[in-house]
Design a protein around this motif. Structure first.
Motif, PDB file in Angstrom:
ATOM      1  N   ARG A  17     -46.289  94.627  21.676  1.00 39.18           N
ATOM      2  CA  ARG A  17     -47.463  95.426  21.311  1.00 39.18           C
ATOM      3  C   ARG A  17     -47.191  96.365  20.143  1.00 39.18           C
ATOM      4  O   ARG A  17     -48.098  96.680  19.359  1.00 39.18           O
ATOM      5  N   ARG A  18     -45.936  96.786  19.992  1.00 39.33           N
ATOM      6  CA  ARG A  18     -45.627  97.729  18.915  1.00 39.33           C
ATOM      7  C   ARG A  18     -45.633  97.077  17.544  1.00 39.33           C
ATOM      8  O   ARG A  18     -45.699  97.771  16.520  1.00 39.33           O
ATOM      9  N   HIS A  19     -45.578  95.733  17.495  1.00 36.64           N
ATOM     10  CA  HIS A  19     -45.622  95.060  16.197  1.00 36.64           C
ATOM     11  C   HIS A  19     -47.032  95.100  15.632  1.00 36.64           C
ATOM     12  O   HIS A  19     -48.003  94.873  16.350  1.00 36.64           O
ATOM     13  N   TYR A  20     -47.143  95.396  14.358  1.00 31.65           N
ATOM     14  CA  TYR A  20     -48.414  95.434  13.633  1.00 31.65           C
ATOM     15  C   TYR A  20     -49.375  96.466  14.222  1.00 31.65           C
ATOM     16  O   TYR A  20     -50.590  96.263  14.244  1.00 31.65           O
ATOM     17  N   ALA A  21     -48.836  97.576  14.704  1.00 34.42           N
ATOM     18  CA  ALA A  21     -49.697  98.632  15.226  1.00 34.42           C
ATOM     19  C   ALA A  21     -50.532  99.247  14.098  1.00 34.42           C
ATOM     20  O   ALA A  21     -50.056  99.452  12.973  1.00 34.42           O
ATOM     21  N   HIS A  22     -51.815  99.499  14.390  1.00 30.00           N
ATOM     22  CA  HIS A  22     -52.720 100.067  13.397  1.00 30.00           C
ATOM     23  C   HIS A  22     -53.855 100.770  14.139  1.00 30.00           C
ATOM     24  O   HIS A  22     -54.341 100.246  15.161  1.00 30.00           O
ATOM     25  N   PRO A  23     -54.301 101.945  13.651  1.00 33.59           N
ATOM     26  CA  PRO A  23     -55.358 102.675  14.367  1.00 33.59           C
ATOM     27  C   PRO A  23     -56.643 101.880  14.554  1.00 33.59           C
ATOM     28  O   PRO A  23     -57.379 102.107  15.526  1.00 33.59           O
ATOM     29  N   ASN A  24     -56.927 100.943  13.642  1.00 40.14           N
ATOM     30  CA  ASN A  24     -58.174 100.180  13.740  1.00 40.14           C
ATOM     31  C   ASN A  24     -58.015  98.852  14.484  1.00 40.14           C
ATOM     32  O   ASN A  24     -58.991  98.105  14.623  1.00 40.14           O
ATOM     33  N   ARG A  25     -56.792  98.560  14.908  1.00 35.83           N
ATOM     34  CA  ARG A  25     -56.574  97.256  15.545  1.00 35.83           C
ATOM     35  C   ARG A  25     -56.874  97.329  17.042  1.00 35.83           C
ATOM     36  O   ARG A  25     -56.458  98.251  17.735  1.00 35.83           O
ATOM     37  N   LEU A  64     -55.571  90.866  29.872  1.00 32.25           N
ATOM     38  CA  LEU A  64     -55.781  91.266  28.487  1.00 32.25           C
ATOM     39  C   LEU A  64     -56.194  92.724  28.402  1.00 32.25           C
ATOM     40  O   LEU A  64     -56.737  93.293  29.356  1.00 32.25           O
ATOM     41  N   SER A  65     -55.979  93.322  27.246  1.00 33.26           N
ATOM     42  CA  SER A  65     -56.388  94.707  27.019  1.00 33.26           C
ATOM     43  C   SER A  65     -57.710  94.777  26.265  1.00 33.26           C
ATOM     44  O   SER A  65     -58.162  95.863  25.909  1.00 33.26           O
ATOM     45  N   VAL A  66     -58.346  93.647  26.013  1.00 31.52           N
ATOM     46  CA  VAL A  66     -59.633  93.599  25.323  1.00 31.52           C
ATOM     47  C   VAL A  66     -60.645  92.895  26.226  1.00 31.52           C
ATOM     48  O   VAL A  66     -60.287  92.130  27.112  1.00 31.52           O
ATOM     49  N   LYS A  67     -61.944  93.166  25.973  1.00 31.45           N
ATOM     50  CA  LYS A  67     -62.998  92.550  26.768  1.00 31.45           C
ATOM     51  C   LYS A  67     -63.164  91.079  26.442  1.00 31.45           C
ATOM     52  O   LYS A  67     -63.573  90.288  27.277  1.00 31.45           O
ATOM     53  N   ALA A  68     -62.846  90.720  25.191  1.00 32.58           N
ATOM     54  CA  ALA A  68     -62.949  89.326  24.758  1.00 32.58           C
ATOM     55  C   ALA A  68     -62.070  89.122  23.539  1.00 32.58           C
ATOM     56  O   ALA A  68     -61.886  90.046  22.740  1.00 32.58           O
ATOM     57  N   VAL A  69     -61.523  87.939  23.388  1.00 33.47           N
ATOM     58  CA  VAL A  69     -60.728  87.583  22.207  1.00 33.47           C
ATOM     59  C   VAL A  69     -61.642  86.758  21.295  1.00 33.47           C
ATOM     60  O   VAL A  69     -61.816  85.558  21.498  1.00 33.47           O
ATOM     61  N   CYS A  70     -62.253  87.411  20.330  1.00 37.33           N
ATOM     62  CA  CYS A  70     -63.204  86.738  19.443  1.00 37.33           C
ATOM     63  C   CYS A  70     -62.473  85.726  18.569  1.00 37.33           C
ATOM     64  O   CYS A  70     -61.364  85.996  18.086  1.00 37.33           O
ATOM     65  N   LYS A  71     -63.115  84.593  18.353  1.00 36.33           N
ATOM     66  CA  LYS A  71     -62.453  83.506  17.617  1.00 36.33           C
ATOM     67  C   LYS A  71     -62.131  83.896  16.189  1.00 36.33           C
ATOM     68  O   LYS A  71     -61.099  83.510  15.642  1.00 36.33           O
ATOM     69  N   SER A  72     -62.989  84.684  15.534  1.00 35.86           N
ATOM     70  CA  SER A  72     -62.720  85.095  14.153  1.00 35.86           C
ATOM     71  C   SER A  72     -61.529  86.048  14.092  1.00 35.86           C
ATOM     72  O   SER A  72     -60.676  85.952  13.192  1.00 35.86           O
ATOM     73  N   THR A  73     -61.450  86.954  15.062  1.00 39.13           N
ATOM     74  CA  THR A  73     -60.318  87.890  15.102  1.00 39.13           C
ATOM     75  C   THR A  73     -59.025  87.161  15.421  1.00 39.13           C
ATOM     76  O   THR A  73     -57.970  87.468  14.851  1.00 39.13           O
ATOM     77  N   LEU A  74     -59.095  86.208  16.339  1.00 36.57           N
ATOM     78  CA  LEU A  74     -57.902  85.428  16.685  1.00 36.57           C
ATOM     79  C   LEU A  74     -57.443  84.604  15.484  1.00 36.57           C
ATOM     80  O   LEU A  74     -56.237  84.451  15.250  1.00 36.57           O
ATOM     81  N   SER A  75     -58.387  84.091  14.716  1.00 35.53           N
ATOM     82  CA  SER A  75     -58.035  83.345  13.509  1.00 35.53           C
ATOM     83  C   SER A  75     -57.306  84.239  12.512  1.00 35.53           C
ATOM     84  O   SER A  75     -56.312  83.833  11.898  1.00 35.53           O
TER      85      SER A  75
END
Length: 301
Positions: A17-25, A64-75
């Motif tokens: 989880r610490r990899h690619y940490a960003h306030p907007n992620r 998961l820590s998100v409500k859904a894994v959107c396909k565009s975000t996963l891409s």
């Protein structure tokens, strides 16, 4: 399927989880690993859209820590997240495996030399001149290319890749370009050719392959090797040495080889016989049968 394996990885997933940490992620590396791991175990999840739908189901959402894994975000994550960060996870899992060198040093030595060879056909979006024409049962011809793959069993990674089209020859010819000394090559009857066998021996390597029923083998006029209890437990029903009978067109290798027949039960519950051919003359027959089972690893890959 596969949710129980997530518990085995919880500690390492936390570190990802610490990899690619960003306030907007919102979508993190560990969530991506979880959805792909579960997609691997569930054949219905074969697209980003299917993964997005499944991520909202209660059975998956709880991991998961998100409500859904959107396909565009996963891409986008596929491009951003470097898979090299998973090497530590793989090393961690391998460290928990039983020490094969302690329990069966002979088998470990053999497996460290194994290269598995296979070829698979893939259809093309459009017919092109260099593709291999293949006809289906209805007689319709379509264009395909063949992916030739050689995989190192020790690392689980490809050690050779090529693509063949019309006029490039069979799988055995393609595999000859990937040969190296000091290896043990496993392959099925589709790859087997006399030229490939001779090329393997010429570079000081060994082979173990399946032999189709149409290939003649001439055992020497001597009693077959006696089968031990271990051989019989492995399904071995025959172990003989001999040669290929001479032919004016096929030009088989003239060296002494070995045929080991193994009994097995197919997917329909029918008892079948597998003909195995090898130039490993000193190994016990049950070891030959055991080694060939590892050929399936390239199908899984």
């Amino acid at each position: 399927m596969g949710r129980k394996y997530i518990k085995l990885l919880e500690a390492y997933l936390h570190d990802l989880r610490r990899h690619y940490a960003h306030p907007n992620r919102v979508l993190y590396y560990d969530d991506v690993v979880v959805v792909y791991l579960l997609a691997f175990f569930n054949p219905a999840l074969r697209s980003l859209r299917c993964i997005e739908d499944a991520s909202q189901a209660p059975g998956l959402r709880g991991h998961l820590s998100v409500k859904a894994v959107c396909k565009s975000t996963l891409s986008d994550a596929n491009e951003l997240f470097d898979p090299a960060h998973l090497e530590g996870l793989i090393a961690h899992l391998r460290a928990d495996l039983p020490d094969l060198g302690r329990h069966d040093p002979e088998l470990e030595t053999l497996l460290n030399q194994v290269q598995i060879v296979d070829g698979s056909f893939f259809r093309l979006a459009a017919d092109v001149a260099w593709a291999i024409p293949q006809s289906n049962r209805s007689g319709k011809t379509s264009a395909q290319v063949r992916l030739n793959c050689q995989m190192c069993l020790k690392t689980g990674l490809p050690s050779g890749i090529s693509i063949s089209g019309l006029g490039d020859g069979g799988e055995g010819k393609a595999a000859m370009a990937m040969l190296a000394p000091g290896q043990l090559y496993l392959f099925d009857a589709g790859v087997m050719s006399f030229a490939y066998l001779k090329a393997i021996q010429a570079c000081d390597s060994h082979f173990l392959c399946c032999l189709s029923g149409s290939v003649n083998f001439a055992p020497f006029l001597m009693a077959p090797s006696p089968l031990t209890e271990q051989d019989q437990a492995a399904g071995v029903i025959s172990d003989v040495i001999g040669q290929f009978p001479g032919a004016s067109k096929s030009h088989p290798p003239r060296e002494v080889v070995r045929e080991v027949k193994v009994k097995y039960t197919d997917r329909q519950g029918q008892v079948q016989t597998l003909r195995l051919l090898t130039d490993l003359l000193d190994l016990p027959a049950h070891r030959i049968a055991e080694l060939y089972r590892y050929r399936w690893q390239i199908e899984l890959f």
